[in-house]
Design an enzyme around this catalytic site. Structure first.
Site, PDB file in Angstrom:
ATOM      1  N   ASP A  12       0.808  -1.224   0.000  1.00  0.00           N
ATOM      2  CA  ASP A  12       0.000   0.000   0.000  1.00  0.00           C
ATOM      3  C   ASP A  12       0.840   1.271   0.000  1.00  0.00           C
ATOM      4  O   ASP A  12       0.434   2.303   0.535  1.00  0.00           O
ATOM      5  CB  ASP A  12      -0.965   0.025   1.207  1.00  0.00           C
ATOM      6  CG  ASP A  12      -1.891  -1.177   1.200  1.00  0.00           C
ATOM      7  OD1 ASP A  12      -2.306  -1.589   0.107  1.00  0.00           O
ATOM      8  OD2 ASP A  12      -2.186  -1.702   2.286  1.00  0.00           O
ATOM      9  N   GLU A  13       2.003   1.207  -0.624  1.00  0.00           N
ATOM     10  CA  GLU A  13       2.893   2.371  -0.649  1.00  0.00           C
ATOM     11  C   GLU A  13       2.457   3.397  -1.689  1.00  0.00           C
ATOM     12  O   GLU A  13       2.987   4.515  -1.735  1.00  0.00           O
ATOM     13  CB  GLU A  13       4.338   1.933  -0.965  1.00  0.00           C
ATOM     14  CG  GLU A  13       4.981   1.014   0.073  1.00  0.00           C
ATOM     15  CD  GLU A  13       4.759  -0.461  -0.222  1.00  0.00           C
ATOM     16  OE1 GLU A  13       3.915  -0.781  -1.094  1.00  0.00           O
ATOM     17  OE2 GLU A  13       5.413  -1.294   0.426  1.00  0.00           O
ATOM     18  N   GLY A  14       1.515   3.005  -2.562  1.00  0.00           N
ATOM     19  CA  GLY A  14       1.096   3.890  -3.652  1.00  0.00           C
ATOM     20  C   GLY A  14       1.650   3.401  -4.986  1.00  0.00           C
ATOM     21  O   GLY A  14       1.813   4.186  -5.929  1.00  0.00           O
ATOM     22  N   LYS A  15       1.906   2.094  -5.083  1.00  0.00           N
ATOM     23  CA  LYS A  15       2.473   1.531  -6.318  1.00  0.00           C
ATOM     24  C   LYS A  15       1.559   1.787  -7.508  1.00  0.00           C
ATOM     25  O   LYS A  15       2.015   2.108  -8.594  1.00  0.00           O
ATOM     26  CB  LYS A  15       2.696   0.005  -6.163  1.00  0.00           C
ATOM     27  CG  LYS A  15       3.681  -0.355  -5.058  1.00  0.00           C
ATOM     28  CD  LYS A  15       3.763  -1.852  -4.856  1.00  0.00           C
ATOM     29  CE  LYS A  15       2.507  -2.480  -4.303  1.00  0.00           C
ATOM     30  NZ  LYS A  15       2.161  -2.124  -2.927  1.00  0.00           N
ATOM     31  N   GLY A  39      -4.445  -4.423  -3.775  1.00  0.00           N
ATOM     32  CA  GLY A  39      -5.461  -3.398  -4.018  1.00  0.00           C
ATOM     33  C   GLY A  39      -4.746  -2.131  -4.419  1.00  0.00           C
ATOM     34  O   GLY A  39      -4.071  -1.520  -3.611  1.00  0.00           O
ATOM     35  N   HIS A  40      -4.819  -1.786  -5.690  1.00  0.00           N
ATOM     36  CA  HIS A  40      -4.106  -0.616  -6.200  1.00  0.00           C
ATOM     37  C   HIS A  40      -5.127   0.436  -6.613  1.00  0.00           C
ATOM     38  O   HIS A  40      -5.941   0.202  -7.504  1.00  0.00           O
ATOM     39  CB  HIS A  40      -3.213  -1.010  -7.374  1.00  0.00           C
ATOM     40  CG  HIS A  40      -2.175  -2.041  -6.997  1.00  0.00           C
ATOM     41  ND1 HIS A  40      -1.422  -2.716  -7.906  1.00  0.00           N
ATOM     42  CD2 HIS A  40      -1.789  -2.504  -5.784  1.00  0.00           C
ATOM     43  CE1 HIS A  40      -0.602  -3.550  -7.268  1.00  0.00           C
ATOM     44  NE2 HIS A  40      -0.821  -3.441  -5.984  1.00  0.00           N
ATOM     45  N   GLN A 221       2.035  -6.031  -3.117  1.00  0.00           N
ATOM     46  CA  GLN A 221       2.493  -6.120  -1.720  1.00  0.00           C
ATOM     47  C   GLN A 221       3.796  -5.315  -1.540  1.00  0.00           C
ATOM     48  O   GLN A 221       4.036  -4.378  -2.282  1.00  0.00           O
ATOM     49  CB  GLN A 221       2.672  -7.570  -1.271  1.00  0.00           C
ATOM     50  CG  GLN A 221       1.362  -8.334  -1.133  1.00  0.00           C
ATOM     51  CD  GLN A 221       0.814  -8.901  -2.430  1.00  0.00           C
ATOM     52  OE1 GLN A 221       1.503  -9.563  -3.157  1.00  0.00           O
ATOM     53  NE2 GLN A 221      -0.448  -8.652  -2.701  1.00  0.00           N
ATOM     54  N   THR A 296      -7.776  -1.328   0.775  1.00  0.00           N
ATOM     55  CA  THR A 296      -8.581  -1.331  -0.450  1.00  0.00           C
ATOM     56  C   THR A 296      -9.334  -2.651  -0.574  1.00  0.00           C
ATOM     57  O   THR A 296     -10.460  -2.701  -1.046  1.00  0.00           O
ATOM     58  CB  THR A 296      -7.649  -1.195  -1.688  1.00  0.00           C
ATOM     59  OG1 THR A 296      -6.671  -0.211  -1.393  1.00  0.00           O
ATOM     60  CG2 THR A 296      -8.388  -0.823  -2.941  1.00  0.00           C
ATOM     61  N   VAL A 297      -8.693  -3.748  -0.137  1.00  0.00           N
ATOM     62  CA  VAL A 297      -9.272  -5.071  -0.348  1.00  0.00           C
ATOM     63  C   VAL A 297     -10.217  -5.439   0.794  1.00  0.00           C
ATOM     64  O   VAL A 297     -11.331  -5.896   0.566  1.00  0.00           O
ATOM     65  CB  VAL A 297      -8.141  -6.136  -0.470  1.00  0.00           C
ATOM     66  CG1 VAL A 297      -8.707  -7.535  -0.641  1.00  0.00           C
ATOM     67  CG2 VAL A 297      -7.236  -5.794  -1.644  1.00  0.00           C
TER      68      VAL A 297
END
Ligand code: GDP
Ligand code: IMO
Ligand code: MG
Length: 425
Positions: A12-15, A39-40, A221, A296-297
């Site tokens: 969840d770093e903002g990929k 979850g992007h 991840q 997000t998920v």
């Protein structure tokens, strides 16, 4: 040119935002591990797109590949395709390809995921319950049903029977049973919908590579969830570090490759497991609310803490990261004081890495360096020189501590809210 984007923390770093930002440079975007546990979230001109399995390049109409290292829930993928088509994104055999040899997530894997978590009790991992772990277990156990197996009825029936024998033993004390004919019918039905995407993607990726196309490998991840190098057993069931791109896609070129590590300006983690810099009080809650740190998920609250340079430095080494992309700087805007963890103290000894022993991980006392906050908005800033002095000091100090360049700084969820300090685009 080839780019790999990996997370350097616990995901969840903002990929997603960064892949979308960089996708303008790419011809093809490839997922190489994980599954729909990812979850992007992408925000483009106020429109929000949430992706789980599809590579983030799908939004900009790039060729997208789901590589063999991913575990594929075909029903989840079909739902995602339908959801995106309602948002005006059309997906067809020209912009989506799926590795023929990809292993499938079946309904039984989700049931086992839940059951495993229940059995672990207080020690539960806090998985996304998408069946990721059990599906990878079947892959390693050589029992998986692969995408290409759905073509051959005889083989598929044999493989289902095989699985039923295996799970009957495993679930002998429960009333859970796999219905053979139902599973066969459901798999054939979903295969009809998805078979147009099945391709020998390893071959296609290597051909694109030799034609000098730009390929972007999109990690899911983060490094601390890596099955080997993360906070085991509180990890996911795949390798999330950059080495996985080769086996997870079949790509073989090692040159002209930029490995970009996406790093939040603070740290978050969803699920259980050690988190040395976790903040449970007022500042932790501030980061959750200000950073909208909800999964997000699974919609779970993400645990939040100070930036852990010790961990990020380790991720940089393991993944061979050339450039760091720092995201969510704007979330720190209102803080009076900000801390960076520069190392760990465990029972009087200092460590410049995360020891693998669980008992040692639980005794970590972080060593902090304090910084004065900038207490002014950085939201949406696109130029380095427009950043407040104290924000510049925070960023350059991180660079010094992690011994790596921060090439890009993200100051908001929109693609345009980005400082391209080293002119990557
Ligand atoms: P991923 O799993 O690494 O792709 O990250 P997620 O999408 O799960 O979580 C990152 C969240 O932060 C998303 O909602 C993004 O829209 C948002 N985001 C990304 N970069 C920034 C940023 O620089 N500032 C702010 N405020 N939000 C950001
Ligand atoms: P993205 O790609 C954050 C975490 C789960 C749990 C552990 C194991 O959005 O960064 P799993 O369902 O994979 O067996 O769960 O891994 N996890 C993530 N945390 N971001 C993710 O993906 C994650 N995918 C899995 O919360 O702790
Ligand atoms: Mg995410």
């Amino acid at each position: 040119m080839f780019y790999t984007i990996v997370g350097t923390q616990w995901g969840d770093e903002g990929k997603g935002k960064i892949v979308d930002w960089l996708a303008s440079k790419a011809d093809t975007v490839v997922r190489f591990q994980g599954g729909n546990n990812a979850g992007h979230t992408l925000q483009i001109e106020n429109k929000i797109f949430k992706l789980n399995l599809l590579p983030s390049g799908i939004i900009t109409g790039k060729k997208c590949i789901i590589g063999n290292g991913v575990v594929l829930d075909p029903w989840a993928l079909n739902n995602e395709i339908n959801k995106l088509s309602l948002q005006g994104i059309s997906i067809n055999q020209f912009n989506l390809m799926i590795a023929e040899n990809i292993c499938l997530i079946l309904p039984i894997h989700k049931i086992i995921d839940e059951l495993n978590e229940k059995l672990r009790g207080a020690e539960k991992i806090g998985t996304t319950k998408k069946g990721i772990g059990p599906a990878y277990e079947d892959k390693v156990g050589r029992r998986s049903i692969r995408f290409c197996d759905l073509e051959d009825d005889h083989l598929l029936k044999k493989k289902i029977k095989n699985l039923i024998t295996y799970y009957a033993l495993r679930l002998r004390n429960s009333n859970i049973k796999i219905n053979t004919s139902e599973l066969f019918k459901d798999l054939k039905k979903i295969y009809e919908l998805l078979k147009q995407y099945a391709k020998p993607t390893w071959k296609i990726i290597n051909e694109l590579g030799t034609k000098n196309e730009t390929i972007l490998f999109e990690g899911a991840q983060g490094a601390m969830l890596d099955l080997d190098f993360g906070t085991y057993p509180y990890v996911t069931s795949s390798n999330t570090s950059s080495g996985q791109i080769f086996t997870g896609s079949g790509f073989s070129k090692r040159d002209n490759h930029e490995i970009l590590g996406v790093t939040k300006a603070y740290t978050t983690r969803v699920g259980s497991g050690p988190f040395p810099t976790e903040l449970k009080g007022k500042i932790g809650n501030y980061l959750i609310e200000r950073g909208k740190e909800y999964g997000t998920v699974t919609k779970r609250k993400r645990r939040c803490g100070w930036f852990d340079a010790n961990l990020v430095k380790q991720s940089i080494t393991i993944s061979g990261i050339n450039n760091i992309i720092l995201t969510k700087l704007d979330i720190l805007d209102d803080l009076k004081e900000i801390k960076i963890c520069t190392g760990y103290n465990i029972e009087g000894t200092n460590y410049d890495y995360l020891p693998f022993s669980e008992s040692m991980q639980n005794k970590i006392v972080p060593i902090y360096k304090n910084f004065i906050g900038w207490e002014t908005s950085t939201f949406g800033i696109t130029k380095w020189s427009d950043l407040p002095k104290n924000a510049q000091i925070y960023i350059t100090s991180i660079e010094k501590i992690i011994e790596a360049d921060i090439s890009v700084i993200s100051t908001g969820p929109e693609r345009t809210q980005t400082i391209d300090k080293k002119k990557l685009l």
